[in-house]
Write a protein that holds these residues in place. Structure first.
Motif, mmCIF file in Angstrom:
data_model
loop_
_atom_site.group_PDB
_atom_site.id
_atom_site.type_symbol
_atom_site.label_atom_id
_atom_site.label_comp_id
_atom_site.label_asym_id
_atom_site.label_seq_id
_atom_site.Cartn_x
_atom_site.Cartn_y
_atom_site.Cartn_z
ATOM 1 N N VAL A 1 0.393 -1.354 0.050
ATOM 2 C CA VAL A 1 0.305 -0.190 0.034
ATOM 3 C C VAL A 1 0.917 1.563 -0.056
ATOM 4 N N TYR A 2 0.907 2.172 -0.616
ATOM 5 C CA TYR A 2 0.796 3.140 -1.149
ATOM 6 C C TYR A 2 0.369 4.657 -1.284
ATOM 7 N N SER A 3 1.220 5.757 -1.009
ATOM 8 C CA SER A 3 -0.101 6.653 -1.265
ATOM 9 C C SER A 3 0.714 7.329 -2.678
ATOM 10 N N ILE A 4 -0.752 8.063 -3.417
ATOM 11 C CA ILE A 4 -0.477 8.856 -4.419
ATOM 12 C C ILE A 4 0.057 10.346 -4.252
ATOM 13 N N GLY A 5 -0.566 10.545 -3.473
ATOM 14 C CA GLY A 5 -1.005 12.297 -2.822
ATOM 15 C C GLY A 5 -1.842 12.176 -1.983
ATOM 16 N N THR A 6 -2.367 13.713 -1.801
ATOM 17 C CA THR A 6 -2.537 13.891 -0.462
ATOM 18 C C THR A 6 -3.741 14.748 -0.996
ATOM 19 N N THR A 7 -5.148 15.100 -0.461
ATOM 20 C CA THR A 7 -6.091 16.275 -0.800
ATOM 21 C C THR A 7 -6.198 17.312 0.196
ATOM 22 N N TYR A 8 -7.048 18.080 -0.742
ATOM 23 C CA TYR A 8 -7.245 19.548 -0.242
ATOM 24 C C TYR A 8 -7.417 19.047 1.763
ATOM 25 N N GLU A 9 -8.401 18.985 2.208
ATOM 26 C CA GLU A 9 -7.892 18.385 3.624
ATOM 27 C C GLU A 9 -7.128 17.601 4.452
ATOM 28 N N GLY A 10 -5.906 17.285 3.258
ATOM 29 C CA GLY A 10 -5.156 16.337 4.324
ATOM 30 C C GLY A 10 -5.584 14.825 3.924
ATOM 31 N N ARG A 11 -5.796 14.004 3.974
ATOM 32 C CA ARG A 11 -6.377 12.559 3.691
ATOM 33 C C ARG A 11 -5.456 12.048 2.399
ATOM 34 N N SER A 12 -4.854 10.790 2.640
ATOM 35 C CA SER A 12 -4.244 10.599 1.477
ATOM 36 C C SER A 12 -4.024 9.856 1.066
ATOM 37 N N MET A 13 -4.189 9.886 -0.332
ATOM 38 C CA MET A 13 -5.013 8.845 -1.453
ATOM 39 C C MET A 13 -3.783 7.444 -2.048
ATOM 40 N N SER A 14 -4.464 6.514 -0.458
ATOM 41 C CA SER A 14 -4.225 5.150 -0.925
ATOM 42 C C SER A 14 -4.234 4.110 -2.049
#
Length: 189
Positions: A16-29
């Motif tokens: 599992v890895y993150s491709i980015g973070t949303t405006y509210e700071g949530r990880s896109m896993s």
């Protein structure tokens, strides 16, 4: 999502890895699954529209079948022996969370502010940089089909586009799961 890799069978690499973070700071896993290098890739994502709660449940069910079926289910084994898989169960984590907690169950868009408007969010499905804003969109930030201020303007779309660019030479299929309508769509739907 974070528990599935520990269940991966012998011979299957899961991470599992993150491709980015949303405006509210949530990880896109994203969870990847592979039985070796040099194979074509299949990408699956869901919950681009926050209100489509069944979409990530469906994708997680597919992921669970892939993890638990390797070596015992001939179709799963054949798929994993021939393709690498990438799963993004929730492309719109801010909107998804908001649809559960706000009382607005039918919220569709992400939660990023729109300059010059009190209405939040863009329809990520209509925000991709390719052929942006040409058909089936609204330029009104208050609309559910607002396509954003420009093509690829949203953090979520940027992250997915970048991951797609990283995988582009290996991609065999890109599947986005929705929970509306009974149809199989392909570009241009």
């Amino acid at each position: 999502l974070n528990d599935l890799p520990s269940s991966c069978p012998s011979g299957v690499s899961c991470s599992v890895y993150s491709i980015g973070t949303t405006y509210e700071g949530r990880s896109m896993s994203v969870m990847s699954m592979s039985t070796g290098s040099g194979k074509r890739a299949i990408w699956l994502d869901s919950a681009i529209h926050a209100r489509e709660w069944l979409a990530p449940a469906t994708l997680i069910n597919i992921m669970d079948k892939m993890v638990n079926g390797y070596g015992s289910d001939s179709e799963v084994t054949t798929l994993l022996d021939n393709f690498d898989f990438y799963f993004l169960p929730v492309m719109n984590p801010d909107g998804y969370q908001y649809s559960f907690t706000s009382g607005n169950r039918l919220h569709r868009k992400n939660r990023a502010p729109n300059p010059g408007s009190s209405c939040l969010g863009s329809d990520l499905n209509r925000n991709y940089n390719y052929r942006w804003g040409t058909e089936g969109v609204s330029k009104n930030p208050c609309s559910d089909i607002f396509c954003g201020s420009s093509g690829g303007s949203e953090l979520e779309t940027q992250a997915v586009q970048e991951e797609g660019a990283n995988l582009k030479d290996d991609l065999a299929a890109w599947i986005t799961i929705h929970a509306y309508g009974y149809m199989w769509m392909h570009p241009w739907g």
